[in-house]
Design a protein around this motif. Structure first.
Motif, PDB file in Angstrom:
ATOM      1  N   ASP A  52       0.813  -1.216   0.000  1.00  0.00           N
ATOM      2  CA  ASP A  52       0.000   0.000   0.000  1.00  0.00           C
ATOM      3  C   ASP A  52       0.851   1.272   0.000  1.00  0.00           C
ATOM      4  O   ASP A  52       0.437   2.306  -0.514  1.00  0.00           O
ATOM      5  CB  ASP A  52      -0.943   0.020   1.210  1.00  0.00           C
ATOM      6  CG  ASP A  52      -2.029  -1.052   1.096  1.00  0.00           C
ATOM      7  OD1 ASP A  52      -2.332  -1.465  -0.043  1.00  0.00           O
ATOM      8  OD2 ASP A  52      -2.542  -1.469   2.149  1.00  0.00           O
ATOM      9  N   ASP A  53       2.051   1.174   0.600  1.00  0.00           N
ATOM     10  CA  ASP A  53       2.924   2.346   0.642  1.00  0.00           C
ATOM     11  C   ASP A  53       3.744   2.528  -0.639  1.00  0.00           C
ATOM     12  O   ASP A  53       4.609   3.399  -0.722  1.00  0.00           O
ATOM     13  CB  ASP A  53       3.851   2.290   1.865  1.00  0.00           C
ATOM     14  CG  ASP A  53       4.758   1.067   1.858  1.00  0.00           C
ATOM     15  OD1 ASP A  53       4.653   0.222   0.935  1.00  0.00           O
ATOM     16  OD2 ASP A  53       5.586   0.962   2.783  1.00  0.00           O
ATOM     17  N   GLY A  54       3.476   1.679  -1.655  1.00  0.00           N
ATOM     18  CA  GLY A  54       4.140   1.807  -2.949  1.00  0.00           C
ATOM     19  C   GLY A  54       5.432   1.029  -3.097  1.00  0.00           C
ATOM     20  O   GLY A  54       6.038   1.027  -4.166  1.00  0.00           O
ATOM     21  N   VAL A  55       5.871   0.359  -2.039  1.00  0.00           N
ATOM     22  CA  VAL A  55       7.120  -0.400  -2.084  1.00  0.00           C
ATOM     23  C   VAL A  55       6.870  -1.753  -2.756  1.00  0.00           C
ATOM     24  O   VAL A  55       5.909  -2.444  -2.442  1.00  0.00           O
ATOM     25  CB  VAL A  55       7.690  -0.601  -0.660  1.00  0.00           C
ATOM     26  CG1 VAL A  55       8.930  -1.478  -0.676  1.00  0.00           C
ATOM     27  CG2 VAL A  55       7.990   0.746  -0.021  1.00  0.00           C
ATOM     28  N   TYR A  56       7.761  -2.109  -3.662  1.00  0.00           N
ATOM     29  CA  TYR A  56       7.655  -3.391  -4.360  1.00  0.00           C
ATOM     30  C   TYR A  56       8.466  -4.449  -3.635  1.00  0.00           C
ATOM     31  O   TYR A  56       9.499  -4.165  -3.029  1.00  0.00           O
ATOM     32  CB  TYR A  56       8.183  -3.267  -5.789  1.00  0.00           C
ATOM     33  CG  TYR A  56       7.264  -2.506  -6.705  1.00  0.00           C
ATOM     34  CD1 TYR A  56       6.298  -3.172  -7.449  1.00  0.00           C
ATOM     35  CD2 TYR A  56       7.358  -1.128  -6.820  1.00  0.00           C
ATOM     36  CE1 TYR A  56       5.447  -2.469  -8.283  1.00  0.00           C
ATOM     37  CE2 TYR A  56       6.513  -0.415  -7.651  1.00  0.00           C
ATOM     38  CZ  TYR A  56       5.559  -1.103  -8.385  1.00  0.00           C
ATOM     39  OH  TYR A  56       4.716  -0.408  -9.214  1.00  0.00           O
ATOM     40  N   THR A  57       7.991  -5.689  -3.715  1.00  0.00           N
ATOM     41  CA  THR A  57       8.727  -6.826  -3.176  1.00  0.00           C
ATOM     42  C   THR A  57       8.406  -8.044  -4.032  1.00  0.00           C
ATOM     43  O   THR A  57       7.600  -7.970  -4.962  1.00  0.00           O
ATOM     44  CB  THR A  57       8.397  -7.079  -1.692  1.00  0.00           C
ATOM     45  OG1 THR A  57       9.329  -8.043  -1.187  1.00  0.00           O
ATOM     46  CG2 THR A  57       6.969  -7.574  -1.511  1.00  0.00           C
ATOM     47  N   SER A  58       9.053  -9.141  -3.713  1.00  0.00           N
ATOM     48  CA  SER A  58       8.857 -10.348  -4.498  1.00  0.00           C
ATOM     49  C   SER A  58       8.962 -11.576  -3.608  1.00  0.00           C
ATOM     50  O   SER A  58       9.632 -11.553  -2.574  1.00  0.00           O
ATOM     51  CB  SER A  58       9.914 -10.427  -5.603  1.00  0.00           C
ATOM     52  OG  SER A  58       9.813 -11.650  -6.300  1.00  0.00           O
ATOM     53  N   THR A  59       8.316 -12.641  -4.032  1.00  0.00           N
ATOM     54  CA  THR A  59       8.458 -13.925  -3.344  1.00  0.00           C
ATOM     55  C   THR A  59       9.820 -14.532  -3.645  1.00  0.00           C
ATOM     56  O   THR A  59      10.262 -15.433  -2.950  1.00  0.00           O
ATOM     57  CB  THR A  59       7.350 -14.894  -3.786  1.00  0.00           C
ATOM     58  OG1 THR A  59       7.381 -15.017  -5.209  1.00  0.00           O
ATOM     59  CG2 THR A  59       5.985 -14.415  -3.341  1.00  0.00           C
TER      60      THR A  59
END
Length: 184
Positions: A52-59
């Protein structure tokens, strides 16, 4: 339309200087990882997510590293580095077409290769693929490729760039001498 090595070297130096001056140092091996991620997310959209804060991540731990920098590039691949890597391939193709395509001699297997390894096209393709895989794996293991470590690094007077360049030549020259013992 073929440049001699001196003119080509000066032009390459100018391109590197302009890239650093206008955008950032050149390096492209990461873009293979980004392309893999783009293809992966086309099959499985849960690989890269945005909070929601715009930060991307990945599995995937590799894509999630660097605070999600790679995951963000996978989600938004039309960035400078990705477009630059595609433009290099397109530029090489357009350059060959501008000079009338590949000549008959350029399409043949090099005589030096035939003298050392025979004329099997399959063997040449396999060796090329294996060599490319090893180089790309090593580039990712080292955190960058020759254009990033050696060319951009040396241009910025980075000690690691000079060390990498010395190591690359100390490994490449004896390897080439060993593999290509016979002359054409």
């Amino acid at each position: 339309m073929v440049l001699n090595w001196k003119s080509g070297g000066v032009l390459l130096g100018l391109v590197f200087f302009l890239a650093v001056l206008l955008v950032k140092p050149i390096g492209v091996s990461t873009q293979f990882v980004i392309l893999d991620g783009v293809l992966w997310t086309a099959v499985d959209s849960s690989v890269v997510t945005q909070a929601d804060d715009g930060v991307y991540t990945s599995t995937n731990a590799y894509l999630a590293k660097s605070d999600g920098k790679y995951a963000k590039s996978v989600a938004n691949p039309l960035n400078y580095s990705f477009v630059f890597a595609i433009a290099m391939m397109l530029g090489g193709f357009l350059s060959a077409m501008a000079r009338g395509g590949l000549s008959r001699d350029e399409k043949k297997m090099p005589a030096l290769w035939r003298a050392n390894f025979g004329s099997s096209v399959g063997t040449r393709f396999l060796a090329t693929f294996a060599g490319g895989f090893i180089v790309l794996y090593g580039a990712r293991l080292a955190g960058g490729c020759t254009s990033g470590h050696m060319m951009s690094g040396m241009m910025q007077t980075s000690l690691s760039g000079y060390i990498f360049a010395a190591g690359a030549f100390l490994a490449a020259v004896p390897t080439a001498m060993f593999l290509y013992r016979q002359e054409d």
